[in-house]
Design an enzyme around this catalytic site. Structure first.
Site, PDB file in Angstrom:
ATOM      1  N   LYS A  98       0.817  -1.222   0.000  1.00 12.01           N
ATOM      2  CA  LYS A  98       0.000   0.000   0.000  1.00 12.01           C
ATOM      3  C   LYS A  98       0.845   1.264   0.000  1.00 12.01           C
ATOM      4  O   LYS A  98       0.329   2.349  -0.273  1.00 12.01           O
ATOM      5  CB  LYS A  98      -0.975   0.008   1.177  1.00 12.01           C
ATOM      6  CG  LYS A  98      -0.369   0.130   2.555  1.00 12.01           C
ATOM      7  CD  LYS A  98      -1.454   0.012   3.616  1.00 12.01           C
ATOM      8  CE  LYS A  98      -0.901   0.119   5.024  1.00 12.01           C
ATOM      9  NZ  LYS A  98      -0.443   1.473   5.371  1.00 12.01           N
ATOM     10  N   ASP A  99       2.159   1.143   0.275  1.00  7.94           N
ATOM     11  CA  ASP A  99       3.051   2.297   0.226  1.00  7.94           C
ATOM     12  C   ASP A  99       3.676   2.490  -1.147  1.00  7.94           C
ATOM     13  O   ASP A  99       4.389   3.476  -1.365  1.00  7.94           O
ATOM     14  CB  ASP A  99       4.189   2.148   1.248  1.00  7.94           C
ATOM     15  CG  ASP A  99       3.709   2.217   2.686  1.00  7.94           C
ATOM     16  OD1 ASP A  99       2.636   2.817   2.926  1.00  7.94           O
ATOM     17  OD2 ASP A  99       4.394   1.671   3.574  1.00  7.94           O
ATOM     18  N   ARG A 146      -7.866   8.384   3.165  1.00  8.80           N
ATOM     19  CA  ARG A 146      -8.934   7.408   2.909  1.00  8.80           C
ATOM     20  C   ARG A 146      -9.684   7.083   4.193  1.00  8.80           C
ATOM     21  O   ARG A 146     -10.925   7.116   4.232  1.00  8.80           O
ATOM     22  CB  ARG A 146      -8.349   6.121   2.312  1.00  8.80           C
ATOM     23  CG  ARG A 146      -9.384   4.988   2.212  1.00  8.80           C
ATOM     24  CD  ARG A 146      -8.735   3.676   1.831  1.00  8.80           C
ATOM     25  NE  ARG A 146      -7.752   3.213   2.798  1.00  8.80           N
ATOM     26  CZ  ARG A 146      -8.036   2.551   3.916  1.00  8.80           C
ATOM     27  NH1 ARG A 146      -9.289   2.287   4.240  1.00  8.80           N
ATOM     28  NH2 ARG A 146      -7.071   2.156   4.727  1.00  8.80           N
ATOM     29  N   ARG A 147      -8.948   6.758   5.268  1.00  8.88           N
ATOM     30  CA  ARG A 147      -9.613   6.423   6.529  1.00  8.88           C
ATOM     31  C   ARG A 147     -10.388   7.616   7.071  1.00  8.88           C
ATOM     32  O   ARG A 147     -11.463   7.463   7.647  1.00  8.88           O
ATOM     33  CB  ARG A 147      -8.581   5.926   7.547  1.00  8.88           C
ATOM     34  CG  ARG A 147      -8.013   4.549   7.198  1.00  8.88           C
ATOM     35  CD  ARG A 147      -6.935   4.137   8.166  1.00  8.88           C
ATOM     36  NE  ARG A 147      -6.409   2.812   7.841  1.00  8.88           N
ATOM     37  CZ  ARG A 147      -5.134   2.461   7.942  1.00  8.88           C
ATOM     38  NH1 ARG A 147      -4.244   3.335   8.378  1.00  8.88           N
ATOM     39  NH2 ARG A 147      -4.743   1.247   7.618  1.00  8.88           N
ATOM     40  N   ARG A 164       0.408  10.619  12.786  1.00 11.46           N
ATOM     41  CA  ARG A 164       1.424   9.845  12.082  1.00 11.46           C
ATOM     42  C   ARG A 164       2.359   9.189  13.083  1.00 11.46           C
ATOM     43  O   ARG A 164       2.254   9.362  14.287  1.00 11.46           O
ATOM     44  CB  ARG A 164       2.223  10.732  11.118  1.00 11.46           C
ATOM     45  CG  ARG A 164       1.455  11.081   9.844  1.00 11.46           C
ATOM     46  CD  ARG A 164       2.397  11.558   8.755  1.00 11.46           C
ATOM     47  NE  ARG A 164       3.368  10.523   8.422  1.00 11.46           N
ATOM     48  CZ  ARG A 164       4.579  10.787   7.923  1.00 11.46           C
ATOM     49  NH1 ARG A 164       4.975  12.030   7.738  1.00 11.46           N
ATOM     50  NH2 ARG A 164       5.398   9.803   7.628  1.00 11.46           N
ATOM     51  N   ARG A 170       1.711   5.415  17.627  1.00 11.83           N
ATOM     52  CA  ARG A 170       0.271   5.667  17.550  1.00 11.83           C
ATOM     53  C   ARG A 170      -0.467   5.023  18.731  1.00 11.83           C
ATOM     54  O   ARG A 170      -1.405   5.608  19.282  1.00 11.83           O
ATOM     55  CB  ARG A 170      -0.277   5.158  16.213  1.00 11.83           C
ATOM     56  CG  ARG A 170       0.334   5.868  15.018  1.00 11.83           C
ATOM     57  CD  ARG A 170      -0.366   5.506  13.731  1.00 11.83           C
ATOM     58  NE  ARG A 170       0.480   5.783  12.580  1.00 11.83           N
ATOM     59  CZ  ARG A 170       0.030   5.910  11.337  1.00 11.83           C
ATOM     60  NH1 ARG A 170      -1.258   5.786  11.088  1.00 11.83           N
ATOM     61  NH2 ARG A 170       0.861   6.143  10.342  1.00 11.83           N
ATOM     62  N   CYS A 256      -1.781  10.324  -2.270  1.00 11.52           N
ATOM     63  CA  CYS A 256      -2.244  10.670  -0.928  1.00 11.52           C
ATOM     64  C   CYS A 256      -3.263  11.800  -0.952  1.00 11.52           C
ATOM     65  O   CYS A 256      -3.808  12.177   0.085  1.00 11.52           O
ATOM     66  CB  CYS A 256      -1.051  11.056  -0.053  1.00 11.52           C
ATOM     67  SG  CYS A 256       0.027   9.673   0.326  1.00 11.52           S
TER      68      CYS A 256
END
Length: 325
Positions: A98-99, A146-147, A164, A170, A256
């Site tokens: 996904k990166d 997206r989230r 981040r 986190r 992004c």
């Protein structure tokens, strides 16, 4: 710059980021690569001898106080590693799929996609079990556009905060009360042995994860795409599903700055795919779903890519600039 051959021609030099999650993922693949080269994967010295791991710090790792879209996009998690690959200082790179941007630098390729972990997003909180259970105006921490968009579509009252950092950071911020809840990739938690932490998991058909989430990408130079050790790492099912998801990413010019989700799975002899894109604030959502038969096709990867591209293009035609930050 010409490639630098490894000191030992039997070696495969691996490059990866230095976060705890990246090292866990890279270590797993390092042992598989070593085994493919004939080394004992249970012997750390033998593994390091044939598949040495180089930690490369990326711009995305260094800059932690801003969203990726503000400093150049998710390619900042791969740029320095890809430079080492192009220059011949390493022979493969291991990324979270996904990166990986939709477009790769010339001369590089995704040579293998191993079996995928669980692709779902995980909901973690200091109490509530689901996003719907959060109190009015609760703080939700995420660095993912997206989230953010998917959560605000379901709960427009939420106060979404930019959060981040690596997984430990986190989790510490959640524990310290900087957010009432956070969303993380379940795959990463599982790879770190933290799979018991989520309060619940997000249905990937209701809120599709990032294209390729849960999968790893083994990136090499084009000339090395079909070396024997590479072929042994490939998972056909995962490759088909991720190819479909990334087809949508290409059509939507995914970055992004565009909240995009895609979830593909095999059902019988068909690839099923759901793609969605949202306005960054979550006020509008555009979804398309489709499938394609793969059992009788001579080029199933092309069919998967075309399915994703067609669904992504349909969303782009419908949504226009609504989905771009």
């Amino acid at each position: 710059m010409p490639s630098q051959p490894p000191a030992n021609p039997g070696q495969v030099r691996i490059g990866a980021r230095g976060s705890k999650l990246s090292l866990a993922q890279a270590g797993h693949m390092q042992r598989r690569i070593a085994a493919a080269l004939g080394a004992d994967p249970a012997d750390p010295a033998a593994v390091e001898a044939v598949a040495p791991l180089t930690v490369i710090t990326t711009t995305g790792d260094r800059v932690q106080d801003r969203r990726l879209l503000e400093i150049g996009g998710k390619g900042l998690f791969t740029k320095e590693i890809e430079e080492a690959l192009i220059e011949g200082r390493i022979d493969c790179a291991i990324h979270s799929m996904k990166d990986v941007p939709a477009e790769l630098p010339p001369g590089l390729c995704i040579a293998a996609i191993p079996e995928r972990e669980d692709p779902r997003d995980a909901f973690l909180s200091r109490g509530p079990l689901t996003l719907e259970d959060l109190s009015q105006g609760a703080k939700l921490g995420t660095a993912s556009l997206r989230r953010q968009a998917q959560s605000l579509y379901r709960r427009p009252d939420l106060d979404v905060q930019m959060l981040r950092g690596n997984v430990d950071t986190r989790l510490a911020k959640l524990a310290a009360g900087e957010a009432d809840a956070i969303l993380l990739a379940y795959a990463g938690l599982r790879r770190l042995g933290l799979g018991d932490l989520p309060k619940s998991l997000i249905d990937p058909k209701e809120a599709p994860p990032a294209p390729g989430q849960g999968a790893l990408a083994i990136e090499t130079r084009e000339a090395d795409r079909d070396l024997p050790w590479v072929a042994g790492l490939r998972c056909e099912t995962t490759t088909l599903c991720v190819t479909a998801e990334r087809g949508a990413l290409v059509a939507l010019e995914g970055s992004c700055k565009t909240p995009i989700g895609a979830h593909a799975w095999l059902e019988g002899g068909s690839i099923q795919l759901i793609v969605e894109a949202l306005s960054p604030g979550g006020s509008a959502r555009f979804r398309h779903a489709g499938d394609t038969e793969i059992s009788q096709l001579s080029d199933p990867l092309r069919s998967a890519r075309d399915l994703g591209f067609s669904l992504g293009q349909a969303i782009k035609d419908e949504a226009g600039d609504t989905i771009v930050l």
